[in-house]
Design an enzyme around this catalytic site. Sequence first.
Site, PDB file in Angstrom:
ATOM      1  CG  ASP A  97      31.894  23.305  29.098  1.00 50.57           C
ATOM      2  OD1 ASP A  97      31.307  23.940  29.826  1.00 50.57           O
ATOM      3  OD2 ASP A  97      32.903  22.474  29.520  1.00 50.57           O
ATOM      4  CG  HIS A 100      26.520  24.280  29.994  1.00 49.73           C
ATOM      5  ND1 HIS A 100      27.148  25.534  29.613  1.00 49.73           N
ATOM      6  CD2 HIS A 100      27.423  23.367  30.137  1.00 49.73           C
ATOM      7  CE1 HIS A 100      28.325  25.231  29.476  1.00 49.73           C
ATOM      8  NE2 HIS A 100      28.738  23.862  29.760  1.00 49.73           N
TER       9      HIS A 100
END
Length: 357
Positions: free
Chosen positions: A101, A302
Amino acid sequence: MKKYQHRFAYANRIRIHYVEEGEGPLVLLCHGWPESWYSWRHQINALAAQGYRVVAPDQRGYGLTDAAPRVEDYGVLQLVGDLVGLVQELGESNAILVGHDWGAMVAAPAALLRPDMFTKVGLLSVPYMPRRPVRPAARFHMSSQEKHFYQEYFQQVGKVESELEIDVRRSLLGVLYTGSGECRKHPEHRKSSFLSFDKRKHFVDSLIVPDALPEWLTAEDLDFYASEFKHSGFRGSINWYRNVDRNWENTPFLDGAKIRQPAIFIAGEFDGVLKMAAKEYEDLETNVPGLCGKHLIKDAGHWVQQEKPGEVNGLLLDFFRNGAEQENRNVQACHFGQSRCGSGMPRKGFYGASGAS
């Protein structure tokens, strides 16, 4: 909770908290938002057991690491400086750098600016995103005409953090679940997203809070994350987003830059970033000539290293050991829909629940 070695280093004018395990070549694991060193809990000991010195810091503004007071203290040059300073304080001259991320978004410029120090690069969830010709603020304006775009929503100081801090545990569960593979597979929940949401709603209203925890997240995990953000607050971590325009202004020298070190990209097949950064994902082979692997992990969202730790650990260890030589094996390992290996097209791997297929 497993016991870890917790330490502190003073680098780039801040005190950085980190967890360390193992001996050998240094591996630096950089987390994203809204996480901490703890997002690598499944990787730290697994990588250390294979002969690596693994260091997972709380990045600037997170956990027990200092939270600098000004928004501009969280620009990309400062964040890269933190990593460089930490490596030096650890007594090392180089490291394998892995980021997830926002950690990936700092790992990429770190690799460009200090190729002598960061000799191999792992990018999780966010592909290398070269500097675009249009400043982020202009893109935010276009993306938020009909709905809020979360990065645009985060720009107003004090706005989203005040929402998140009303009930920290609930907020974190909502973010973690809504971005997960379980949410994307749920027939109703999959319709929700915090990346883009109704203009009449607050950010926290866009989050799905499940009745039961997802399989990959325990109550102990969630309690730890909540305790970290109750300590640090959300201001420092959100300030990373408030520097995207400043980062663009400060890095014109990175126009056209390519990551040439051996590199790997790993993401969950349901990761919403793959839609946001579709062009960057498709252009990875061009922008990262040293790309050794490009992998989507089945059923993951994610939070890929937390949702599917076994698959991620296997890919990282193979990459660490073999670097550029891995590319030849990837050609043989690709069999599923994302693979176009052996045809002269980009080489990609698709990993199922039990690892390489």
